[in-house]
Design an enzyme around this catalytic site. Structure first.
Site, PDB file in Angstrom:
ATOM      1  N   VAL A  41       0.965  -1.255   0.001  1.00 12.71           N
ATOM      2  CA  VAL A  41      -0.206  -0.083   0.127  1.00 12.71           C
ATOM      3  C   VAL A  41       0.899   1.173   0.038  1.00 12.71           C
ATOM      4  O   VAL A  41       0.458   2.405  -0.764  1.00 12.71           O
ATOM      5  CB  VAL A  41      -0.987   0.001   1.201  1.00 12.71           C
ATOM      6  CG1 VAL A  41      -1.704   1.548   1.282  1.00 12.71           C
ATOM      7  CG2 VAL A  41      -1.842  -1.131   0.923  1.00 12.71           C
ATOM      8  N   GLU A  42       1.813   1.302   0.785  1.00  6.90           N
ATOM      9  CA  GLU A  42       2.923   2.507   0.938  1.00  6.90           C
ATOM     10  C   GLU A  42       3.585   2.796  -0.470  1.00  6.90           C
ATOM     11  O   GLU A  42       3.601   3.932  -0.786  1.00  6.90           O
ATOM     12  CB  GLU A  42       3.728   2.517   2.093  1.00  6.90           C
ATOM     13  CG  GLU A  42       3.059   2.369   3.518  1.00  6.90           C
ATOM     14  CD  GLU A  42       2.540   3.965   3.774  1.00  6.90           C
ATOM     15  OE1 GLU A  42       2.995   4.928   3.228  1.00  6.90           O
ATOM     16  OE2 GLU A  42       1.512   3.997   4.635  1.00  6.90           O
TER      17      GLU A  42
END
Length: 138
Positions: free
Chosen positions: A51-52
Site C-alpha cells: 500500500v505504501e
C-alpha cells in the site's frame, strides 16, 4: 522451517513485483527478519509495503516519506542518526517496523488505529482497510 516455507510462498507471489530472484529473496529475508525482530507478522509488513510504495525501493511521497515503508525523514533524528539512508533496504525496514511496533503499543494492539497513525490518517478507514486487504495478496 516456517521461515523457509514462508520465503518460498512469498517469493512466488512477488515474481511480478521483484523479477530478479536474488533481489526478491534478499528483500523477503530482510522483511521476515525485521518484522520478527519488531514482533510483527511479516505478512502485515508486506501488506503495508504494497500500500505504501507498491514495492518500489526509491518511492518518495508528496510529504517526503521514503522507501519501501515510506518512512518520514524526521524519524532518523528521533530514532537513530540523521545521516542514515532511508533507501537502504535494511534501514528502511528497520525504521518502518520499529515505528509500526511503537504505534501498535500506543494503541494497545489495535491494528486499525496503529495503521492509521503510521500513515497519518487516524480515524479514516481507507488506509488500514487497504493494508489488511493487501495482507492476503502478499
Amino acid at each position: 522451517m516456517e521461515a523457509v516455507n514462508w520465503l518460498e510462498e512469498m517469493s512466488g507471489r512477488l515474481v511480478k513485483r521483484i523479477p530478479n530472484q536474488e533481489n526478491r529473496l534478499e528483500f523477503l529475508r530482510a522483511v521476515h527478519y525485521e518484522a520478527k525482530r519488531a514482533g510483527l507478522d511479516p505478512q502485515l509488513v508486506l501488506g503495508l509495503i504494497q500500500v505504501e510504495s507498491g514495492f518500489k525501493k526509491y518511492a518518495i511521497s508528496t510529504a517526503g516519506a521514503r522507501g519501501y515503508m515510506q518512512v518520514m525523514p524526521f524519524w532518523l533524528k528521533q530514532l537513530g542518526a540523521a545521516d542514515q539512508n532511508l533507501f537502504n533496504l535494511r534501514t528502511n525496514l528497520r525504521y518502518g517496523c520499529v515505528i509500526l511496533r511503537h504505534y501498535l503499543n500506543v494503541e494497545t494492539g489495535d491494528l486499525y488505529r496503529a495503521l492509521g497513525r503510521y500513515n497519518g490518517s487516524l480515524g479514516q478507514p481507507e488506509y488500514p482497510s487497504a493494508v489488511v486487504a493487501a495482507i492476503g495478496r502478499y
